[in-house]
Enzyme design. Structure first.
Site, PDB file in Angstrom:
ATOM      1  N   TYR A  94       0.833  -1.204   0.000  1.00  0.00           N
ATOM      2  CA  TYR A  94       0.000   0.000   0.000  1.00  0.00           C
ATOM      3  C   TYR A  94       0.868   1.254   0.000  1.00  0.00           C
ATOM      4  CZ  TYR A  94      -2.959   3.743   1.678  1.00  0.00           C
ATOM      5  OH  TYR A  94      -3.607   4.950   1.819  1.00  0.00           O
ATOM      6  N   LYS A  98       0.955   4.370  -2.818  1.00  0.00           N
ATOM      7  CA  LYS A  98       0.723   5.786  -2.545  1.00  0.00           C
ATOM      8  C   LYS A  98       1.932   6.628  -2.956  1.00  0.00           C
ATOM      9  CE  LYS A  98      -2.553   7.187  -1.180  1.00  0.00           C
ATOM     10  NZ  LYS A  98      -3.777   7.565  -1.919  1.00  0.00           N
TER      11      LYS A  98
END
Length: 135
Positions: A94, A98
């Protein structure tokens, strides 16, 4: 984009159960770039685009207090995902998504700034509160 003068891009996949890092990375990067490309092509009234990134894109694990700036990136998460792929720590997948999405936004902005009529703002909150839209 017709009649729109500001855009807030908030969507990005969030899960800790993704096996393949690209399950998170590809939609995060492409989703961000698609918003920017659409605004450039069709958003003649757009004056500001705000992207909700994450502290995950800039912060790395440390025991020391420090101030983060525009020059900070979570390169450690990207490196881990590149080296370990599916075996990377789930939060690192994750975090890499980002980081790569935000970098793609700034790269797009820099590459096109001579023809972009809007400014770009990126927020890096530590946590988003509210109901999720899916299970």
């Amino acid at each position: 984009m017709e009649g729109v003068d500001a855009i807030e891009h908030v969507a990005s996949p969030v899960t800790l159960s993704a096996d393949d890092p690209d399950t998170l990375i590809i939609p995060a990067v492409n989703g961000t770039l698609n918003v920017l490309k659409s605004a450039l092509t069709h958003g003649s009234l757009v004056r500001r685009i705000v992207i909700t990134s994450s502290v995950a894109a800039i912060m790395t694990q440390t025991t020391e207090s420090r101030v983060y700036t525009e020059s900070d990136w979570n390169d450690a998460a990207i490196k881990e995902v590149e080296e370990k792929g599916r075996n990377a720590f789930p939060p690192s997948k994750y975090r890499a998504s980002k980081t790569l999405a935000e970098r793609a936004a700034w790269d797009f902005y820099e590459k096109n700034k001579n023809v972009i009529p809007w400014d770009l703002v990126v927020l890096n909150p530590p946590y988003i509160f509210g109901p999720i839209l899916h299970r």
